[in-house]
Design an enzyme around this catalytic site. Structure first.
Site, PDB file in Angstrom:
ATOM      1  N   SER A 122       0.702  -1.098   0.007  1.00  8.41           N
ATOM      2  CA  SER A 122       0.115   0.059   0.216  1.00  8.41           C
ATOM      3  C   SER A 122       0.883   1.193  -0.017  1.00  8.41           C
ATOM      4  CB  SER A 122      -0.953   0.176   1.286  1.00  8.41           C
ATOM      5  OG  SER A 122      -1.519   1.153   1.267  1.00  8.41           O
TER       6      SER A 122
ATOM      7  N   TYR B  97      -1.959  -1.044  10.331  1.00  8.46           N
ATOM      8  CA  TYR B  97      -2.247  -1.316   8.812  1.00  8.46           C
ATOM      9  C   TYR B  97      -0.786  -0.944   8.163  1.00  8.46           C
ATOM     10  CZ  TYR B  97      -3.979  -1.149   4.003  1.00  8.46           C
ATOM     11  OH  TYR B  97      -4.274  -1.113   2.691  1.00  8.46           O
TER      12      TYR B  97
HETATM   13  P1  NAD Z   1     -11.629  -5.604  -0.181  1.00 15.42           P
HETATM   14  O1  NAD Z   1     -12.159  -5.553   1.255  1.00 15.42           O
HETATM   15  O2  NAD Z   1     -12.769  -5.070  -1.406  1.00 15.42           O
HETATM   16  O3  NAD Z   1     -11.136  -6.961  -0.534  1.00 15.42           O
HETATM   17  C1  NAD Z   1     -10.310  -7.511   0.326  1.00 15.42           C
HETATM   18  C2  NAD Z   1     -10.477  -9.036   0.251  1.00 15.42           C
HETATM   19  O4  NAD Z   1      -9.908  -9.731   1.228  1.00 15.42           O
HETATM   20  C3  NAD Z   1     -12.227  -9.517   0.870  1.00 15.42           C
HETATM   21  O5  NAD Z   1     -12.784 -10.098  -0.039  1.00 15.42           O
HETATM   22  C4  NAD Z   1     -12.124 -10.122   1.933  1.00 15.42           C
HETATM   23  O6  NAD Z   1     -12.821 -11.181   2.417  1.00 15.42           O
HETATM   24  C5  NAD Z   1     -10.769 -10.914   1.776  1.00 15.42           C
HETATM   25  N1  NAD Z   1      -9.938 -11.356   3.142  1.00 15.42           N
HETATM   26  C6  NAD Z   1     -10.194 -10.625   4.280  1.00 15.42           C
HETATM   27  N2  NAD Z   1      -9.471 -11.324   5.031  1.00 15.42           N
HETATM   28  C7  NAD Z   1      -9.181 -12.596   4.755  1.00 15.42           C
HETATM   29  C8  NAD Z   1      -8.596 -13.876   5.105  1.00 15.42           C
HETATM   30  N3  NAD Z   1      -8.171 -13.896   6.468  1.00 15.42           N
HETATM   31  N4  NAD Z   1      -8.177 -14.715   4.142  1.00 15.42           N
HETATM   32  C9  NAD Z   1      -8.713 -14.616   2.987  1.00 15.42           C
HETATM   33  N5  NAD Z   1      -9.264 -13.521   2.258  1.00 15.42           N
HETATM   34  C10 NAD Z   1      -9.599 -12.414   3.425  1.00 15.42           C
HETATM   35  O7  NAD Z   1     -10.402  -4.635  -0.252  1.00 15.42           O
HETATM   36  P2  NAD Z   1      -9.296  -4.073  -1.410  1.00 15.42           P
HETATM   37  O8  NAD Z   1      -9.370  -2.576  -1.331  1.00 15.42           O
HETATM   38  O9  NAD Z   1      -9.732  -4.879  -2.808  1.00 15.42           O
HETATM   39  O10 NAD Z   1      -8.095  -4.745  -0.660  1.00 15.42           O
HETATM   40  C11 NAD Z   1      -7.152  -5.491  -1.416  1.00 15.42           C
HETATM   41  C12 NAD Z   1      -5.930  -5.365  -0.965  1.00 15.42           C
HETATM   42  O11 NAD Z   1      -5.456  -4.040  -1.450  1.00 15.42           O
HETATM   43  C13 NAD Z   1      -5.723  -5.245   0.499  1.00 15.42           C
HETATM   44  O12 NAD Z   1      -4.434  -5.851   1.073  1.00 15.42           O
HETATM   45  C14 NAD Z   1      -5.439  -3.679   1.128  1.00 15.42           C
HETATM   46  O13 NAD Z   1      -4.901  -3.299   2.008  1.00 15.42           O
HETATM   47  C15 NAD Z   1      -4.960  -3.216  -0.409  1.00 15.42           C
HETATM   48  N6  NAD Z   1      -5.066  -1.898  -0.556  1.00 15.42           N
HETATM   49  C16 NAD Z   1      -6.275  -1.150  -0.909  1.00 15.42           C
HETATM   50  C17 NAD Z   1      -6.375   0.245  -0.893  1.00 15.42           C
HETATM   51  C18 NAD Z   1      -7.473   0.692  -1.247  1.00 15.42           C
HETATM   52  O14 NAD Z   1      -7.775   2.185  -1.341  1.00 15.42           O
HETATM   53  N7  NAD Z   1      -8.787   0.117  -1.651  1.00 15.42           N
HETATM   54  C19 NAD Z   1      -5.113   0.860  -1.188  1.00 15.42           C
HETATM   55  C20 NAD Z   1      -3.825   0.113  -0.767  1.00 15.42           C
HETATM   56  C21 NAD Z   1      -3.861  -1.038  -0.543  1.00 15.42           C
END
Ligand code: NAD
Length: 260
Positions: free
Chosen positions: A148, A161
């Site tokens: 991230s 985080y």
């Molecule tokens: P999201 O909540 O849409 O998707 C995350 C998914 O991870 C969900 O489907 C959830 O069920 C799954 N998950 C959670 N815990 C789990 C576990 N223990 N085992 C298996 N699956 C699990 O979120 P997103 O925004 O798509 O995030 C995806 C990744 O991107 C994450 O690592 C997040 O930290 C990172 N990220 C997101 C952003 C943003 O702005 N959305 C920015 C930087 C990084």
């Protein structure tokens, strides 16, 4: 024209939603068979990802797992090989966050974020590398971890985080160095503010706070992260390992410029 990952097989965790779903769909569009991994409780979203891939003529299967459990990380890899014949790429993407000042963060919340984000990535890499080492060389596999912006700088209210996302970059660099000469590349993406359920679940004022340091004043789409992830897993990135690639609309650049 053949896709970037024609004939390859791999997995994406957290693929029932957001960035993971977009990545699984893009991997499949580039010719790969994909195991769509997520929590059992997210099976509806997981099946939606699979259906979208299959309807477009691709190959995919949903696999329920909790990335913080060692047995699940191992079983996930075994299922990719059993179902699709090999493990050529893996995207460790599942993640959770807690928005609190550090001194108000519950110990249990800290532990949960570490378990999913950091331990989950460690377990993922460990079992994926064990399997990839069995592939014929010299090119044995590619792994991409989702870090991230919060892996590269502070983001207020995201101490737990940010600690895990910095840690993911440590794991990425170490694994990259340890397996560079065995044909396994390990990289990370560092997304900025991407509009997914993780973001849309936050109050509008908090969303704007997170967006504020970006040079481009819009939210990113999950597909914009997927393009980078799939490219890093492809042979187009054959000389790239150990990098933390910001996919962040100039967020890190903008914060550095402000500091200068
Ligand atoms: P999201 O909540 O849409 O998707 C995350 C998914 O991870 C969900 O489907 C959830 O069920 C799954 N998950 C959670 N815990 C789990 C576990 N223990 N085992 C298996 N699956 C699990 O979120 P997103 O925004 O798509 O995030 C995806 C990744 O991107 C994450 O690592 C997040 O930290 C990172 N990220 C997101 C952003 C943003 O702005 N959305 C920015 C930087 C990084």
């Amino acid at each position: 024209m053949p896709g970037l990952l024609e004939g390859k097989a791999g997995l994406v965790t957290g693929a029932a939603s957001g960035i993971g779903r977009a990545c699984a769909i893009r991997f499949a569009r580039e010719g790969a068979a994909v195991l769509v991994a997520d929590l059992q409780s997210a099976d509806e979203g997981g099946e939606r990802t699979v259906n979208e891939i299959v309807m477009a003529g691709g190959r995919a299967e949903f696999f329920p797992c909790d990335v913080s459990r060692a047995a699940d990380a191992e079983a996930l890899v075994a299922r990719v090989v059993e179902r699709f014949g090999s493990l050529d790429f893996a995207h460790n993407n599942a993640g959770v966050g807690v928005h609190q000042l550090l001194h108000e963060t519950a110990d249990e919340d800290f532990d949960r974020v570490v378990a999913v984000n950091l331990r989950g990535t460690f377990l993922g890499i460990k079992h994926q590398v064990r399997q990839m080492l069995k592939n014929d060389g010299p090119t044995r596999g590619a792994i991409v971890n989702t870090s991230s912006n919060a892996g590269l700088r502070a983001v207020a209210l995201l101490s737990a985080y940010a600690a895990t996302k910095h840690g993911i970059l440590g794991l990425t660099k170490n694994a990259a160095v340890e397996y560079a000469n065995q044909g396994i590349r390990v990289n990370a993406v560092c997304p900025g503010a991407i509009m997914t359920p993780l973001m849309s679940g936050q109050p509008p004022a908090r969303q704007q706070e997170i967006l504020a340091p970006q040079a481009m004043t819009r939210f990113g789409e999950p597909e914009e992260v997927a393009a980078a992830v799939v490219w890093l897993c492809s042979e187009e990135a054959s000389f790239i390992t150990g990098v933390a690639l910001p996919v962040d609309a100039g967020s890190v650049a903008w914060v550095s410029a402000h500091r200068a």
